[in-house]
Scaffold this motif. Structure first.
Motif, PDB file in Angstrom:
ATOM      1  N   HIS A 233       0.836  -1.200   0.000  1.00  0.00           N
ATOM      2  CA  HIS A 233       0.000   0.000   0.000  1.00  0.00           C
ATOM      3  C   HIS A 233       0.876   1.257   0.000  1.00  0.00           C
ATOM      4  O   HIS A 233       0.681   2.167  -0.819  1.00  0.00           O
ATOM      5  CB  HIS A 233      -0.921  -0.019   1.227  1.00  0.00           C
ATOM      6  N   VAL A 234       1.839   1.295   0.919  1.00  0.00           N
ATOM      7  CA  VAL A 234       2.731   2.466   1.013  1.00  0.00           C
ATOM      8  C   VAL A 234       3.589   2.594  -0.240  1.00  0.00           C
ATOM      9  O   VAL A 234       3.739   3.698  -0.784  1.00  0.00           O
ATOM     10  CB  VAL A 234       3.620   2.359   2.268  1.00  0.00           C
ATOM     11  N   MET A 235       4.158   1.486  -0.694  1.00  0.00           N
ATOM     12  CA  MET A 235       5.019   1.520  -1.879  1.00  0.00           C
ATOM     13  C   MET A 235       4.246   1.987  -3.106  1.00  0.00           C
ATOM     14  O   MET A 235       4.742   2.806  -3.898  1.00  0.00           O
ATOM     15  CB  MET A 235       5.608   0.128  -2.121  1.00  0.00           C
ATOM     16  N   ASN A 236       3.027   1.499  -3.272  1.00  0.00           N
ATOM     17  CA  ASN A 236       2.208   1.911  -4.408  1.00  0.00           C
ATOM     18  C   ASN A 236       1.809   3.381  -4.312  1.00  0.00           C
ATOM     19  O   ASN A 236       1.747   4.091  -5.321  1.00  0.00           O
ATOM     20  CB  ASN A 236       0.952   1.044  -4.502  1.00  0.00           C
ATOM     21  N   SER A 237       1.537   3.839  -3.096  1.00  0.00           N
ATOM     22  CA  SER A 237       1.168   5.248  -2.900  1.00  0.00           C
ATOM     23  C   SER A 237       2.324   6.167  -3.270  1.00  0.00           C
ATOM     24  O   SER A 237       2.143   7.174  -3.975  1.00  0.00           O
ATOM     25  CB  SER A 237       0.757   5.489  -1.443  1.00  0.00           C
ATOM     26  N   PHE A 271      -5.422  11.526  -1.173  1.00  0.00           N
ATOM     27  CA  PHE A 271      -4.311  12.398  -1.558  1.00  0.00           C
ATOM     28  C   PHE A 271      -3.487  11.768  -2.672  1.00  0.00           C
ATOM     29  O   PHE A 271      -2.916  12.484  -3.509  1.00  0.00           O
ATOM     30  CB  PHE A 271      -3.411  12.694  -0.354  1.00  0.00           C
ATOM     31  N   VAL A 272      -3.429  10.443  -2.703  1.00  0.00           N
ATOM     32  CA  VAL A 272      -2.680   9.750  -3.752  1.00  0.00           C
ATOM     33  C   VAL A 272      -3.314  10.019  -5.121  1.00  0.00           C
ATOM     34  O   VAL A 272      -2.606  10.179  -6.120  1.00  0.00           O
ATOM     35  CB  VAL A 272      -2.637   8.238  -3.469  1.00  0.00           C
ATOM     36  N   VAL A 273      -4.636  10.079  -5.164  1.00  0.00           N
ATOM     37  CA  VAL A 273      -5.332  10.373  -6.419  1.00  0.00           C
ATOM     38  C   VAL A 273      -4.952  11.762  -6.920  1.00  0.00           C
ATOM     39  O   VAL A 273      -4.664  11.966  -8.101  1.00  0.00           O
ATOM     40  CB  VAL A 273      -6.865  10.290  -6.233  1.00  0.00           C
ATOM     41  N   ILE A 274      -4.935  12.730  -6.001  1.00  0.00           N
ATOM     42  CA  ILE A 274      -4.555  14.095  -6.366  1.00  0.00           C
ATOM     43  C   ILE A 274      -3.114  14.129  -6.857  1.00  0.00           C
ATOM     44  O   ILE A 274      -2.805  14.764  -7.870  1.00  0.00           O
ATOM     45  CB  ILE A 274      -4.736  15.038  -5.159  1.00  0.00           C
ATOM     46  N   GLY A 275      -2.223  13.420  -6.155  1.00  0.00           N
ATOM     47  CA  GLY A 275      -0.812  13.414  -6.535  1.00  0.00           C
ATOM     48  C   GLY A 275      -0.585  12.787  -7.901  1.00  0.00           C
ATOM     49  O   GLY A 275       0.200  13.304  -8.701  1.00  0.00           O
ATOM     50  N   ALA A 329       1.622  12.594   5.134  1.00  0.00           N
ATOM     51  CA  ALA A 329       2.916  11.993   5.481  1.00  0.00           C
ATOM     52  C   ALA A 329       2.894  10.478   5.371  1.00  0.00           C
ATOM     53  O   ALA A 329       3.879   9.863   4.935  1.00  0.00           O
ATOM     54  CB  ALA A 329       3.329  12.415   6.892  1.00  0.00           C
ATOM     55  N   MET A 330       1.784   9.853   5.726  1.00  0.00           N
ATOM     56  CA  MET A 330       1.760   8.388   5.701  1.00  0.00           C
ATOM     57  C   MET A 330       1.726   7.849   4.276  1.00  0.00           C
ATOM     58  O   MET A 330       2.070   6.687   4.045  1.00  0.00           O
ATOM     59  CB  MET A 330       0.554   7.861   6.501  1.00  0.00           C
ATOM     60  N   HIS A 331       1.339   8.687   3.310  1.00  0.00           N
ATOM     61  CA  HIS A 331       1.306   8.224   1.919  1.00  0.00           C
ATOM     62  C   HIS A 331       2.586   8.544   1.149  1.00  0.00           C
ATOM     63  O   HIS A 331       2.719   8.154  -0.010  1.00  0.00           O
ATOM     64  CB  HIS A 331       0.095   8.828   1.192  1.00  0.00           C
ATOM     65  N   ILE A 332       3.496   9.249   1.801  1.00  0.00           N
ATOM     66  CA  ILE A 332       4.793   9.504   1.162  1.00  0.00           C
ATOM     67  C   ILE A 332       5.931   8.925   1.990  1.00  0.00           C
ATOM     68  O   ILE A 332       7.091   9.276   1.802  1.00  0.00           O
ATOM     69  CB  ILE A 332       5.012  11.009   0.908  1.00  0.00           C
ATOM     70  N   GLY A 333       5.589   8.047   2.938  1.00  0.00           N
ATOM     71  CA  GLY A 333       6.595   7.316   3.692  1.00  0.00           C
ATOM     72  C   GLY A 333       7.206   8.039   4.866  1.00  0.00           C
ATOM     73  O   GLY A 333       8.219   7.590   5.402  1.00  0.00           O
ATOM     74  N   LEU A 334       6.593   9.147   5.317  1.00  0.00           N
ATOM     75  CA  LEU A 334       7.156   9.897   6.439  1.00  0.00           C
ATOM     76  C   LEU A 334       6.572   9.475   7.780  1.00  0.00           C
ATOM     77  O   LEU A 334       7.119   9.812   8.827  1.00  0.00           O
ATOM     78  CB  LEU A 334       6.931  11.402   6.236  1.00  0.00           C
ATOM     79  N   PRO A 336       4.032   6.110   9.742  1.00  0.00           N
ATOM     80  CA  PRO A 336       3.386   4.806   9.547  1.00  0.00           C
ATOM     81  C   PRO A 336       1.956   4.984   9.040  1.00  0.00           C
ATOM     82  O   PRO A 336       1.290   5.993   9.338  1.00  0.00           O
ATOM     83  CB  PRO A 336       3.405   4.181  10.945  1.00  0.00           C
ATOM     84  N   LEU A 337       1.485   4.009   8.305  1.00  0.00           N
ATOM     85  CA  LEU A 337       0.143   4.057   7.737  1.00  0.00           C
ATOM     86  C   LEU A 337      -0.899   3.898   8.834  1.00  0.00           C
ATOM     87  O   LEU A 337      -0.862   2.951   9.620  1.00  0.00           O
ATOM     88  CB  LEU A 337      -0.018   2.936   6.706  1.00  0.00           C
ATOM     89  N   THR A 338      -1.817   4.854   8.945  1.00  0.00           N
ATOM     90  CA  THR A 338      -2.918   4.782   9.909  1.00  0.00           C
ATOM     91  C   THR A 338      -4.207   5.174   9.205  1.00  0.00           C
ATOM     92  O   THR A 338      -4.192   5.819   8.154  1.00  0.00           O
ATOM     93  CB  THR A 338      -2.688   5.735  11.101  1.00  0.00           C
ATOM     94  N   GLY A 339      -5.309   4.789   9.789  1.00  0.00           N
ATOM     95  CA  GLY A 339      -6.591   5.128   9.189  1.00  0.00           C
ATOM     96  C   GLY A 339      -7.061   6.495   9.627  1.00  0.00           C
ATOM     97  O   GLY A 339      -7.672   6.647  10.690  1.00  0.00           O
ATOM     98  N   ILE A 340      -6.756   7.509   8.836  1.00  0.00           N
ATOM     99  CA  ILE A 340      -7.174   8.866   9.180  1.00  0.00           C
ATOM    100  C   ILE A 340      -7.537   9.616   7.903  1.00  0.00           C
ATOM    101  O   ILE A 340      -6.856   9.490   6.875  1.00  0.00           O
ATOM    102  CB  ILE A 340      -6.066   9.605   9.958  1.00  0.00           C
ATOM    103  N   ALA A 341      -8.630  10.353   7.943  1.00  0.00           N
ATOM    104  CA  ALA A 341      -9.146  11.028   6.753  1.00  0.00           C
ATOM    105  C   ALA A 341      -8.417  12.344   6.499  1.00  0.00           C
ATOM    106  O   ALA A 341      -7.917  12.987   7.429  1.00  0.00           O
ATOM    107  CB  ALA A 341     -10.645  11.285   6.908  1.00  0.00           C
ATOM    108  N   LEU A 342      -8.377  12.734   5.221  1.00  0.00           N
ATOM    109  CA  LEU A 342      -7.846  14.044   4.842  1.00  0.00           C
ATOM    110  C   LEU A 342      -9.002  15.037   4.965  1.00  0.00           C
ATOM    111  O   LEU A 342     -10.008  14.920   4.263  1.00  0.00           O
ATOM    112  CB  LEU A 342      -7.327  14.007   3.406  1.00  0.00           C
TER     113      LEU A 342
END
Length: 370
Positions: A233-237, A271-275, A329-334, A336-342
């Protein structure tokens, strides 16, 4: 009534309108030709409907809400969190939601606002004087600890961190003594060092303390290549945002999004979609809007002479700032991945309701500033 409506902060309303457009467009792209297609319609309807309670709340005097309802709302919030423990919906291993029929409601979201109201009321009682350790800090820690403990059991580490961010932000502006700051920093360093030492030198014991999915997220954060099955998930993001480059792949042209490589791309991973589809320019526009929103809220807090309003806005600003940082930050590797909305962009009724009500309270400070 009409005079109050005329005092609505137009820059904030314009920013919210921009968020509504961006969110709807990106959700449409994320769900296009999937089983979730059509969520963009629900999103724009939810936005428009929630403008009503937001404006209605702004017309009420926030001081009356804080003074007479803060503890009652806090108690209701705790009851809802406890109810979730026994009757909550289990989705992907997390028990955070109540099934209301028309929607899944997440009490921990609205509880953030209730905690802000209680903290604002308590800090107001000090009238700007330095906070005392036993009379103020310990009771405030107890007020925070109860919902944080319950939320951690759901488990929901991301929301727990937001609660702590709100707490730190409001204490800081509430005139925290330097010696207490040093004590807090020291404690934090000791805890982090202890956790890190346990992870690196006694992983077996560490794995018994944290839940399996939390351990996987920590491991993939420290080294995404160590376990491709848990880090995809993180790598793909990261890859999707990288291929967006300056201007993006184009609307509805994101290869990673179209290929289904990003889970929850309409919600937490939006955010990944926007990026990928709008690139660095699209991400920058969104971040600039967030900056304007936070700037306006800070300006309103400065312009009011009421401490309750200032404390409350600082709490809301801390909530938004941490959520924005944590999600990106969690989608660019800064992180850990957590469930939180933008905020205002991810699809989700509970999150949007909380955010719109938070803005309603900020607008109330603007209208009733003294």
């Amino acid at each position: 009534m009409l005079n109050k409506v005329k005092q609505l902060d137009l820059p904030i309303l314009f920013i919210l309108f921009c968020f509504m457009i961006i969110s709807t467009v990106v959700i449409y792209s994320a769900t296009f030709e999937t089983s979730f297609q059509g969520l963009h319609k629900n999103n724009i309807i939810t936005f428009l409907v929630l403008f009503v309670p937001m404006i209605g709340l702004s017309l009420l005097d926030y001081r009356a809400i804080i003074q007479h309802l803060s503890y009652i709302l806090y108690g209701i919030g705790l009851l809802l969190l406890i109810f979730v423990m026994f009757k909550g919906m289990d989705i992907n291993g997390s028990q955070r939601w109540l099934n209301l029929g028309v929607m899944a409601f997440q009490p921990s979201e609205i509880m953030k606002l209730f905690v802000i109201l209680v903290l604002a009321k308590w800090l107001k009682a000090r009238d700007g004087l330095p906070l005392r350790f036993f009379q103020d800090l310990l009771p405030l820690c107890a007020i925070l600890s109860v919902p944080v403990f319950i939320v951690l059991q759901q488990p929901d580490l991301g929301t727990s961190i937001v609660f702590i961010s709100i707490f730190i932000g409001m204490l800081w502006i509430g005139n925290l003594r330097i010696k207490h700051v040093l004590m807090g920093v020291t404690l934090m360093v000791v805890v982090v060092a202890g956790i890190a030492s346990l992870y690196f030198y006694n992983l077996t014991l560490f794995s018994k303390i944290v839940k399996p999915h939390q351990l996987h997220r920590i491991q993939t954060f420290l080294d995404p290549t160590v376990d491709p099955n848990n880090s995809w998930h993180v790598m793909n993001s990261i890859h999707a945002i990288a291929v967006g480059e300056l201007s993006g792949e184009g609307f509805l042209r994101g290869g990673m999004i179209r290929g289904g490589f990003i889970p929850y791309d309409y919600a937490d991973s939006i955010f990944v979609v926007i990026g990928e589809e709008f690139g660095f320019i699209g991400c920058s526009v969104l971040l600039f809007l967030y900056f304007l929103l936070i700037y306006r809220m800070i300006r309103i807090s400065i312009e009011t002479n009421d401490l309750e309003g200032r404390y409350m806005i600082v709490g809301i600003t801390s909530m938004f700032t941490l959520q924005i940082f944590e999600n990106i930050a969690m989608h660019i590797g800064l992180m850990p991945l957590t469930g939180i909305a933008l905020p205002f962009i991810s699809y989700g009724g509970s999150s949007l309701l909380t955010n719109m009500l938070a803005i309603g309270l900020v607008l109330s400070v603007r209208m009733h500033k003294s």
